[in-house]
Write a protein that holds these residues in place. Structure first.
Motif, PDB file in Angstrom:
ATOM      1  N   ASP A   1       0.867  -1.175   0.000  1.00 40.71           N
ATOM      2  CA  ASP A   1       0.000   0.000   0.000  1.00 40.71           C
ATOM      3  C   ASP A   1       0.906   1.228   0.000  1.00 40.71           C
ATOM      4  O   ASP A   1       1.624   1.474   0.973  1.00 40.71           O
ATOM      5  CB  ASP A   1      -0.890  -0.008   1.255  1.00 40.71           C
ATOM      6  N   LEU A   2       0.863   1.990  -1.065  1.00 40.26           N
ATOM      7  CA  LEU A   2       1.824   3.075  -1.251  1.00 40.26           C
ATOM      8  C   LEU A   2       1.416   4.395  -0.611  1.00 40.26           C
ATOM      9  O   LEU A   2       2.119   5.401  -0.765  1.00 40.26           O
ATOM     10  CB  LEU A   2       2.050   3.285  -2.751  1.00 40.26           C
ATOM     11  N   SER A   3       0.319   4.425   0.115  1.00 38.15           N
ATOM     12  CA  SER A   3      -0.227   5.694   0.598  1.00 38.15           C
ATOM     13  C   SER A   3       0.734   6.487   1.482  1.00 38.15           C
ATOM     14  O   SER A   3       0.663   7.707   1.531  1.00 38.15           O
ATOM     15  CB  SER A   3      -1.542   5.449   1.336  1.00 38.15           C
ATOM     16  N   THR A   4       1.636   5.842   2.189  1.00 34.12           N
ATOM     17  CA  THR A   4       2.596   6.556   3.036  1.00 34.12           C
ATOM     18  C   THR A   4       4.024   6.428   2.504  1.00 34.12           C
ATOM     19  O   THR A   4       4.982   6.679   3.229  1.00 34.12           O
ATOM     20  CB  THR A   4       2.549   6.026   4.474  1.00 34.12           C
TER      21      THR A   4
ATOM     22  N   CYS B   1      13.879   1.845 -10.409  1.00 35.06           N
ATOM     23  CA  CYS B   1      12.722   2.288  -9.656  1.00 35.06           C
ATOM     24  C   CYS B   1      12.859   1.766  -8.225  1.00 35.06           C
ATOM     25  O   CYS B   1      13.347   0.646  -8.016  1.00 35.06           O
ATOM     26  CB  CYS B   1      11.466   1.731 -10.329  1.00 35.06           C
ATOM     27  N   ALA B   2      12.419   2.562  -7.259  1.00 37.32           N
ATOM     28  CA  ALA B   2      12.527   2.147  -5.863  1.00 37.32           C
ATOM     29  C   ALA B   2      11.367   2.722  -5.056  1.00 37.32           C
ATOM     30  O   ALA B   2      10.777   3.740  -5.443  1.00 37.32           O
ATOM     31  CB  ALA B   2      13.852   2.614  -5.277  1.00 37.32           C
ATOM     32  N   THR B   3      11.082   2.096  -3.932  1.00 35.56           N
ATOM     33  CA  THR B   3      10.040   2.599  -3.051  1.00 35.56           C
ATOM     34  C   THR B   3      10.495   2.502  -1.604  1.00 35.56           C
ATOM     35  O   THR B   3      11.236   1.595  -1.225  1.00 35.56           O
ATOM     36  CB  THR B   3       8.723   1.838  -3.261  1.00 35.56           C
ATOM     37  N   GLY B   4      10.064   3.470  -0.821  1.00 31.01           N
ATOM     38  CA  GLY B   4      10.419   3.497   0.591  1.00 31.01           C
ATOM     39  C   GLY B   4       9.436   4.345   1.361  1.00 31.01           C
ATOM     40  O   GLY B   4       8.726   5.184   0.779  1.00 31.01           O
ATOM     41  N   LEU B   5       9.429   4.162   2.668  1.00 32.20           N
ATOM     42  CA  LEU B   5       8.557   4.942   3.526  1.00 32.20           C
ATOM     43  C   LEU B   5       9.001   6.401   3.513  1.00 32.20           C
ATOM     44  O   LEU B   5      10.192   6.690   3.652  1.00 32.20           O
ATOM     45  CB  LEU B   5       8.608   4.385   4.942  1.00 32.20           C
ATOM     46  N   PHE B   6       8.064   7.328   3.361  1.00 31.15           N
ATOM     47  CA  PHE B   6       8.439   8.733   3.379  1.00 31.15           C
ATOM     48  C   PHE B   6       8.728   9.178   4.806  1.00 31.15           C
ATOM     49  O   PHE B   6       7.889   9.048   5.699  1.00 31.15           O
ATOM     50  CB  PHE B   6       7.328   9.605   2.788  1.00 31.15           C
ATOM     51  N   ILE B   7       9.928   9.698   5.024  1.00 27.61           N
ATOM     52  CA  ILE B   7      10.342  10.206   6.327  1.00 27.61           C
ATOM     53  C   ILE B   7      10.550  11.710   6.275  1.00 27.61           C
ATOM     54  O   ILE B   7      10.053  12.459   7.108  1.00 27.61           O
ATOM     55  CB  ILE B   7      11.632   9.512   6.815  1.00 27.61           C
ATOM     56  N   SER B   8      11.307  12.157   5.282  1.00 25.64           N
ATOM     57  CA  SER B   8      11.601  13.574   5.138  1.00 25.64           C
ATOM     58  C   SER B   8      11.992  13.853   3.693  1.00 25.64           C
ATOM     59  O   SER B   8      12.369  12.949   2.954  1.00 25.64           O
ATOM     60  CB  SER B   8      12.736  13.995   6.062  1.00 25.64           C
ATOM     61  N   SER B   9      11.930  15.119   3.332  1.00 22.74           N
ATOM     62  CA  SER B   9      12.316  15.505   1.974  1.00 22.74           C
ATOM     63  C   SER B   9      13.790  15.206   1.733  1.00 22.74           C
ATOM     64  O   SER B   9      14.190  14.802   0.639  1.00 22.74           O
ATOM     65  CB  SER B   9      12.022  16.975   1.755  1.00 22.74           C
ATOM     66  N   TYR B  10      14.615  15.419   2.760  1.00 27.87           N
ATOM     67  CA  TYR B  10      16.050  15.158   2.611  1.00 27.87           C
ATOM     68  C   TYR B  10      16.314  13.699   2.302  1.00 27.87           C
ATOM     69  O   TYR B  10      17.044  13.351   1.382  1.00 27.87           O
ATOM     70  CB  TYR B  10      16.790  15.578   3.874  1.00 27.87           C
ATOM     71  N   ARG B  11      15.695  12.825   3.067  1.00 28.92           N
ATOM     72  CA  ARG B  11      15.951  11.396   2.902  1.00 28.92           C
ATOM     73  C   ARG B  11      15.426  10.873   1.572  1.00 28.92           C
ATOM     74  O   ARG B  11      15.901   9.855   1.074  1.00 28.92           O
ATOM     75  CB  ARG B  11      15.336  10.620   4.048  1.00 28.92           C
ATOM     76  N   THR B  12      14.451  11.535   1.004  1.00 32.61           N
ATOM     77  CA  THR B  12      13.873  11.101  -0.265  1.00 32.61           C
ATOM     78  C   THR B  12      14.925  11.042  -1.368  1.00 32.61           C
ATOM     79  O   THR B  12      14.790  10.267  -2.303  1.00 32.61           O
ATOM     80  CB  THR B  12      12.726  12.036  -0.659  1.00 32.61           C
ATOM     81  N   ARG B  13      15.984  11.839  -1.236  1.00 27.51           N
ATOM     82  CA  ARG B  13      17.038  11.873  -2.248  1.00 27.51           C
ATOM     83  C   ARG B  13      18.153  10.869  -1.967  1.00 27.51           C
ATOM     84  O   ARG B  13      19.123  10.800  -2.729  1.00 27.51           O
ATOM     85  CB  ARG B  13      17.626  13.282  -2.317  1.00 27.51           C
ATOM     86  N   GLU B  14      18.029  10.106  -0.901  1.00 28.32           N
ATOM     87  CA  GLU B  14      19.082   9.184  -0.495  1.00 28.32           C
ATOM     88  C   GLU B  14      18.654   7.746  -0.727  1.00 28.32           C
ATOM     89  O   GLU B  14      17.553   7.345  -0.334  1.00 28.32           O
ATOM     90  CB  GLU B  14      19.403   9.389   0.988  1.00 28.32           C
ATOM     91  N   ASP B  15      19.533   6.945  -1.330  1.00 30.75           N
ATOM     92  CA  ASP B  15      19.123   5.577  -1.672  1.00 30.75           C
ATOM     93  C   ASP B  15      18.864   4.721  -0.435  1.00 30.75           C
ATOM     94  O   ASP B  15      18.099   3.753  -0.500  1.00 30.75           O
ATOM     95  CB  ASP B  15      20.101   4.912  -2.626  1.00 30.75           C
ATOM     96  N   TYR B  16      19.451   5.076   0.703  1.00 31.44           N
ATOM     97  CA  TYR B  16      19.227   4.260   1.915  1.00 31.44           C
ATOM     98  C   TYR B  16      17.808   4.390   2.451  1.00 31.44           C
ATOM     99  O   TYR B  16      17.379   3.616   3.298  1.00 31.44           O
ATOM    100  CB  TYR B  16      20.242   4.601   3.003  1.00 31.44           C
ATOM    101  N   ALA B  17      17.059   5.379   1.941  1.00 29.30           N
ATOM    102  CA  ALA B  17      15.678   5.555   2.378  1.00 29.30           C
ATOM    103  C   ALA B  17      14.719   4.590   1.681  1.00 29.30           C
ATOM    104  O   ALA B  17      13.548   4.531   2.033  1.00 29.30           O
ATOM    105  CB  ALA B  17      15.225   6.986   2.120  1.00 29.30           C
ATOM    106  N   TYR B  18      15.205   3.849   0.718  1.00 28.78           N
ATOM    107  CA  TYR B  18      14.362   2.965  -0.081  1.00 28.78           C
ATOM    108  C   TYR B  18      14.672   1.507   0.250  1.00 28.78           C
ATOM    109  O   TYR B  18      15.839   1.117   0.305  1.00 28.78           O
ATOM    110  CB  TYR B  18      14.595   3.228  -1.564  1.00 28.78           C
TER     111      TYR B  18
END
Length: 126
Positions: free
Chosen positions: A28-31, A96-113
Motif C-alpha cells: 500500500d503506497l499511501s505513506t 525504480c525504488a520505493t520506501g517509507l516517506f520520512i523527510s524531503s532530505y531522505r527522499t534523495r538518499e538511496d538508503y531511504a528505499y
C-alpha cells in the motif's frame, strides 16, 4: 513481498525522449515515496526523481530539473519518468525504488528505499 518492474528503456539520440514505467505490487503506497535512481557507467548510483504518493509532491536532481517529469497512476500502482531533451550523460541503468516517506532530505538518499526494481538500460547517443 514488494515487487517493482521497470520498462521503457532503450537507445535514443541526444535531444530525444523516453518514458520509463514502473509497476509496483505487494504494498500500500499511501505513506510511501517512489523514486528513480540511475547508475551511469563506472559511477555510483545517483538520485534522479521521486514522488510522494500521498500528495504528488515531486523531487528532482538538479541535473534533470526542467527536462524530466515524474508522475503516478494510483489505479495502476505505477510511476512514470518522462525524460526529454536527453543528453549522452543521461546514459545509465535506471532503477525504480520505493520506501517509507520520512523527510524531503531522505527522499534523495538511496538508503531511504527498501525495495528496488531490476533496472532498465537507457543509452543516449551523441
Amino acid at each position: 513481498q514488494v515487487q517493482l518492474v521497470e520498462s521503457g528503456g532503450g537507445l535514443v539520440q541526444a535531444g530525444g525522449s523516453l518514458r520509463l514505467s514502473c509497476v509496483s505490487s505487494g504494498r500500500d503506497l499511501s505513506t510511501y515515496v517512489m523514486g528513480w535512481f540511475r547508475r551511469p557507467p563506472g559511477k555510483e548510483r545517483e538520485f534522479v526523481a521521486a514522488i510522494k504518493w500521498s500528495d504528488d509532491y515531486t523531487y528532482f536532481a538538479d541535473s534533470v530539473q526542467g527536462r524530466f517529469t515524474i508522475s503516478r497512476d494510483n489505479a495502476k500502482n505505477s510511476v512514470y519518468l518522462q525524460m526529454n531533451s536527453l543528453k549522452p550523460e543521461d546514459t545509465a541503468i535506471y532503477y525504480c525504488a520505493t520506501g517509507l516517506f520520512i523527510s524531503s532530505y531522505r527522499t534523495r538518499e538511496d538508503y531511504a528505499y527498501d525495495s528496488w526494481g531490476q533496472g532498465t538500460q537507457v543509452t543516449v547517443s551523441s
